[in-house]
Design a protein around this motif. Structure first.
Motif, PDB file in Angstrom:
ATOM      1  N   VAL A  31       0.946  -1.134   0.083  1.00 15.18           N
ATOM      2  CA  VAL A  31      -0.009  -0.149  -0.115  1.00 15.18           C
ATOM      3  C   VAL A  31       1.104   1.253  -0.103  1.00 15.18           C
ATOM      4  CG1 VAL A  31      -1.686   1.229   1.114  1.00 15.18           C
ATOM      5  CG2 VAL A  31      -1.680  -1.280   1.224  1.00 15.18           C
ATOM      6  N   SER A  32       0.627   2.152  -0.965  1.00 17.31           N
ATOM      7  CA  SER A  32       1.394   3.412  -1.061  1.00 17.31           C
ATOM      8  C   SER A  32       0.677   4.512  -0.196  1.00 17.31           C
ATOM      9  CB  SER A  32       1.605   3.698  -2.517  1.00 17.31           C
ATOM     10  OG  SER A  32       0.517   4.228  -3.141  1.00 17.31           O
ATOM     11  N   ILE A  33       1.457   5.703   0.019  1.00 13.88           N
ATOM     12  CA  ILE A  33       0.963   6.637   0.675  1.00 13.88           C
ATOM     13  C   ILE A  33      -0.106   7.431  -0.401  1.00 13.88           C
ATOM     14  CG2 ILE A  33       1.545   9.091   1.460  1.00 13.88           C
ATOM     15  CD1 ILE A  33       3.996   8.129   2.529  1.00 13.88           C
ATOM     16  N   ASP A  34       0.213   7.520  -1.650  1.00 17.59           N
ATOM     17  CA  ASP A  34      -0.682   7.981  -2.710  1.00 17.59           C
ATOM     18  C   ASP A  34      -2.013   7.354  -2.435  1.00 17.59           C
ATOM     19  OD1 ASP A  34       1.182   9.753  -3.647  1.00 17.59           O
ATOM     20  OD2 ASP A  34       2.242   8.393  -5.044  1.00 17.59           O
ATOM     21  N   GLU A  35      -1.875   5.909  -2.674  1.00 18.42           N
ATOM     22  CA  GLU A  35      -3.098   5.256  -2.548  1.00 18.42           C
ATOM     23  C   GLU A  35      -4.052   5.466  -1.175  1.00 18.42           C
ATOM     24  OE1 GLU A  35      -3.525   0.817  -3.722  1.00 18.42           O
ATOM     25  OE2 GLU A  35      -1.484   1.058  -3.045  1.00 18.42           O
ATOM     26  N   ILE A  36      -3.360   5.555  -0.327  1.00 20.89           N
ATOM     27  CA  ILE A  36      -4.153   5.858   1.184  1.00 20.89           C
ATOM     28  C   ILE A  36      -5.074   7.353   1.009  1.00 20.89           C
ATOM     29  CG2 ILE A  36      -3.925   6.656   3.454  1.00 20.89           C
ATOM     30  CD1 ILE A  36      -1.438   4.368   3.516  1.00 20.89           C
ATOM     31  N   MET A  37      -3.996   8.410   0.659  1.00 23.03           N
ATOM     32  CA  MET A  37      -4.598   9.614   0.208  1.00 23.03           C
ATOM     33  C   MET A  37      -5.550   9.684  -0.619  1.00 23.03           C
ATOM     34  SD  MET A  37      -3.148  10.877   2.919  1.00 23.03           S
ATOM     35  CE  MET A  37      -3.384  13.080   2.908  1.00 23.03           C
ATOM     36  N   GLN A  38      -5.361   9.261  -1.598  1.00 19.40           N
ATOM     37  CA  GLN A  38      -6.648   8.932  -2.779  1.00 19.40           C
ATOM     38  C   GLN A  38      -7.918   8.468  -2.073  1.00 19.40           C
ATOM     39  OE1 GLN A  38      -5.520   6.692  -6.262  1.00 19.40           O
ATOM     40  NE2 GLN A  38      -7.172   7.627  -7.368  1.00 19.40           N
ATOM     41  N   ARG A  39      -7.719   7.413  -1.602  1.00 14.94           N
ATOM     42  CA  ARG A  39      -8.888   6.676  -0.766  1.00 14.94           C
ATOM     43  C   ARG A  39      -9.539   7.612   0.200  1.00 14.94           C
ATOM     44  NH1 ARG A  39     -10.064   0.532   0.639  1.00 14.94           N
ATOM     45  NH2 ARG A  39     -11.891   0.843   1.531  1.00 14.94           N
ATOM     46  N   ALA A  40      -8.758   8.412   0.930  1.00 14.92           N
ATOM     47  CA  ALA A  40      -9.175   9.542   1.811  1.00 14.92           C
ATOM     48  C   ALA A  40      -9.705  10.837   0.967  1.00 14.92           C
ATOM     49  CB  ALA A  40      -8.026   9.831   2.758  1.00 14.92           C
ATOM     50  N   GLY A  41      -9.397  10.828  -0.124  1.00 18.44           N
ATOM     51  CA  GLY A  41      -9.913  12.153  -0.761  1.00 18.44           C
ATOM     52  C   GLY A  41      -8.969  13.293  -0.536  1.00 18.44           C
ATOM     53  N   LEU A  42      -7.681  12.938  -0.376  1.00 12.42           N
ATOM     54  CA  LEU A  42      -6.776  14.071  -0.253  1.00 12.42           C
ATOM     55  C   LEU A  42      -5.551  13.930  -1.106  1.00 12.42           C
ATOM     56  CD1 LEU A  42      -6.979  13.632   3.629  1.00 12.42           C
ATOM     57  CD2 LEU A  42      -7.819  15.528   2.287  1.00 12.42           C
ATOM     58  N   LYS A  52       4.790  11.981   9.974  1.00 12.23           N
ATOM     59  CA  LYS A  52       6.184  11.937   9.539  1.00 12.23           C
ATOM     60  C   LYS A  52       6.615  10.982   8.357  1.00 12.23           C
ATOM     61  CE  LYS A  52       7.834  13.921  13.895  1.00 12.23           C
ATOM     62  NZ  LYS A  52       8.270  13.678  15.150  1.00 12.23           N
ATOM     63  N   ALA A  53       5.945   9.650   8.583  1.00  5.57           N
ATOM     64  CA  ALA A  53       6.388   8.466   7.701  1.00  5.57           C
ATOM     65  C   ALA A  53       5.186   7.603   7.739  1.00  5.57           C
ATOM     66  CB  ALA A  53       7.476   7.894   8.367  1.00  5.57           C
ATOM     67  N   LYS A  54       5.207   6.500   6.762  1.00  9.33           N
ATOM     68  CA  LYS A  54       4.105   5.787   6.550  1.00  9.33           C
ATOM     69  C   LYS A  54       4.084   4.830   7.630  1.00  9.33           C
ATOM     70  CE  LYS A  54       3.284   1.728   3.502  1.00  9.33           C
ATOM     71  NZ  LYS A  54       3.678   1.304   2.282  1.00  9.33           N
ATOM     72  N   GLU A  55       5.207   4.588   8.200  1.00  7.77           N
ATOM     73  CA  GLU A  55       5.164   3.630   9.512  1.00  7.77           C
ATOM     74  C   GLU A  55       4.536   4.339  10.730  1.00  7.77           C
ATOM     75  OE1 GLU A  55       7.908   1.214  12.632  1.00  7.77           O
ATOM     76  OE2 GLU A  55       8.796   1.158  10.506  1.00  7.77           O
ATOM     77  N   GLU A  56       4.651   5.446  10.799  1.00  7.89           N
ATOM     78  CA  GLU A  56       3.977   6.187  11.984  1.00  7.89           C
ATOM     79  C   GLU A  56       2.391   5.931  11.725  1.00  7.89           C
ATOM     80  OE1 GLU A  56       3.348  10.580  13.809  1.00  7.89           O
ATOM     81  OE2 GLU A  56       4.858  10.367  12.300  1.00  7.89           O
ATOM     82  N   LEU A  57       1.948   6.143  10.361  1.00  8.66           N
ATOM     83  CA  LEU A  57       0.429   5.768  10.185  1.00  8.66           C
ATOM     84  C   LEU A  57      -0.112   4.469  10.379  1.00  8.66           C
ATOM     85  CD1 LEU A  57      -2.175   6.481   8.943  1.00  8.66           C
ATOM     86  CD2 LEU A  57      -1.089   6.385   6.518  1.00  8.66           C
ATOM     87  N   TYR A  58       0.977   3.502  10.184  1.00  6.94           N
ATOM     88  CA  TYR A  58       0.731   2.047  10.462  1.00  6.94           C
ATOM     89  C   TYR A  58       0.706   1.853  11.775  1.00  6.94           C
ATOM     90  CZ  TYR A  58       1.711  -3.037   9.939  1.00  6.94           C
ATOM     91  OH  TYR A  58       1.489  -4.212  10.274  1.00  6.94           O
ATOM     92  N   ALA A  59       1.513   2.370  12.441  1.00  8.68           N
ATOM     93  CA  ALA A  59       1.338   2.208  14.207  1.00  8.68           C
ATOM     94  C   ALA A  59       0.183   2.759  14.479  1.00  8.68           C
ATOM     95  CB  ALA A  59       2.650   2.997  14.844  1.00  8.68           C
ATOM     96  N   GLU A  60      -0.223   3.882  14.182  1.00  7.35           N
ATOM     97  CA  GLU A  60      -1.698   4.439  14.464  1.00  7.35           C
ATOM     98  C   GLU A  60      -2.760   3.681  14.078  1.00  7.35           C
ATOM     99  OE1 GLU A  60      -3.832   8.744  14.674  1.00  7.35           O
ATOM    100  OE2 GLU A  60      -1.771   8.850  14.894  1.00  7.35           O
ATOM    101  N   ALA A  61      -2.777   3.135  12.945  1.00  6.99           N
ATOM    102  CA  ALA A  61      -3.995   2.251  12.049  1.00  6.99           C
ATOM    103  C   ALA A  61      -3.996   0.927  13.187  1.00  6.99           C
ATOM    104  CB  ALA A  61      -3.446   2.002  10.903  1.00  6.99           C
ATOM    105  N   VAL A  62      -2.778   0.402  13.551  1.00  6.90           N
ATOM    106  CA  VAL A  62      -2.691  -0.792  14.539  1.00  6.90           C
ATOM    107  C   VAL A  62      -3.506  -0.300  15.821  1.00  6.90           C
ATOM    108  CG1 VAL A  62      -1.521  -2.432  15.819  1.00  6.90           C
ATOM    109  CG2 VAL A  62      -1.000  -2.017  13.356  1.00  6.90           C
ATOM    110  N   SER A  63      -2.858   0.672  16.260  1.00  6.81           N
ATOM    111  CA  SER A  63      -3.542   1.157  17.552  1.00  6.81           C
ATOM    112  C   SER A  63      -4.972   1.581  17.602  1.00  6.81           C
ATOM    113  CB  SER A  63      -2.783   2.381  18.253  1.00  6.81           C
ATOM    114  OG  SER A  63      -1.455   1.965  18.396  1.00  6.81           O
TER     115      SER A  63
END
Length: 196
Positions: A31-42, A52-63
């Protein structure tokens, strides 16, 4: 005019929700940052206003799964934290339900992402560990005072639930997947004990 803190928080939550669904479906690396943002409409540029990074988002998605309420998504699921050991039974029933197995986008990250998390950095691994501990502590709550082995039993039940669903999700035969899920459920409920 600057955006309000509430708007920024809602946007961040939308990004996390979209990322969680995509990560569950295809894993961290695919999954790319571009895909995530496109799906979010951003736009991609907006990503760095929140992470700051995709891994930070990943950790928050798990949490984010710490606050997941399956009764809001899956029909016939009820969780009542105030009902003693029946709460543990409710958790097992919800976790090892056919609704959970079928809902790939809302799978618990412990089912969907164990291999990705094992290869991830410390933030994602810590978020995953917190999720495991959270589930075990919810299960142990109804067993406290019952015996000194409540923590061990709650960890074993957590392992049965997660492992059972990982296997059920990955095998190619739906009947066998259901058999695995039902067997894990039966043993997990047996470890909890009978409801009062």
């Amino acid at each position: 005019m600057p955006l309000s803190a509430e708007h920024k928080q809602k946007t961040r939550q939308r990004i996390v929700d979209c990322a969680r669904e995509l990560f569950n479906r295809r894993g961290f690396d695919e999954v790319s940052i571009d895909e995530i943002m496109q799906r979010a409409g951003l736009t991609r540029g907006g990503f760095y206003n929140h992470f700051k990074a995709k891994e930070e988002l990943y950790a928050e998605a798990v949490s984010a799964y710490l606050d997941f309420d399956p009764s809001q998504r899956w029909e016939g699921i009820r969780l009542d934290p105030g009902c003693g050991d029946a709460f543990g039974r409710q958790i097992v029933e919800a976790y090892l339900s056919t609704a959970h197995l079928a809902d790939i986008e809302a799978h618990c990250p412990m089912i969907a992402l164990p291999s990705d998390t094992a290869r991830a950095g410390p933030h994602a691994r810590r978020a995953y560990r917190c999720l495991v501990e959270h589930m075990a502590s919810m299960l142990a709550r109804g067993m406290e005072g019952e015996d000194d082995g409540a923590r061990d039993r709650s960890l074993a039940i957590t392992a049965l639930c997660v492992g059972g669903m990982v296997l059920a999700r990955t095998v190619d035969d739906p009947a066998f997947a259901d058999e695995v899920r039902r067997a894990a459920r039966a043993v997990a409920l047996e470890l909890i004990g009978s409801a009062d």
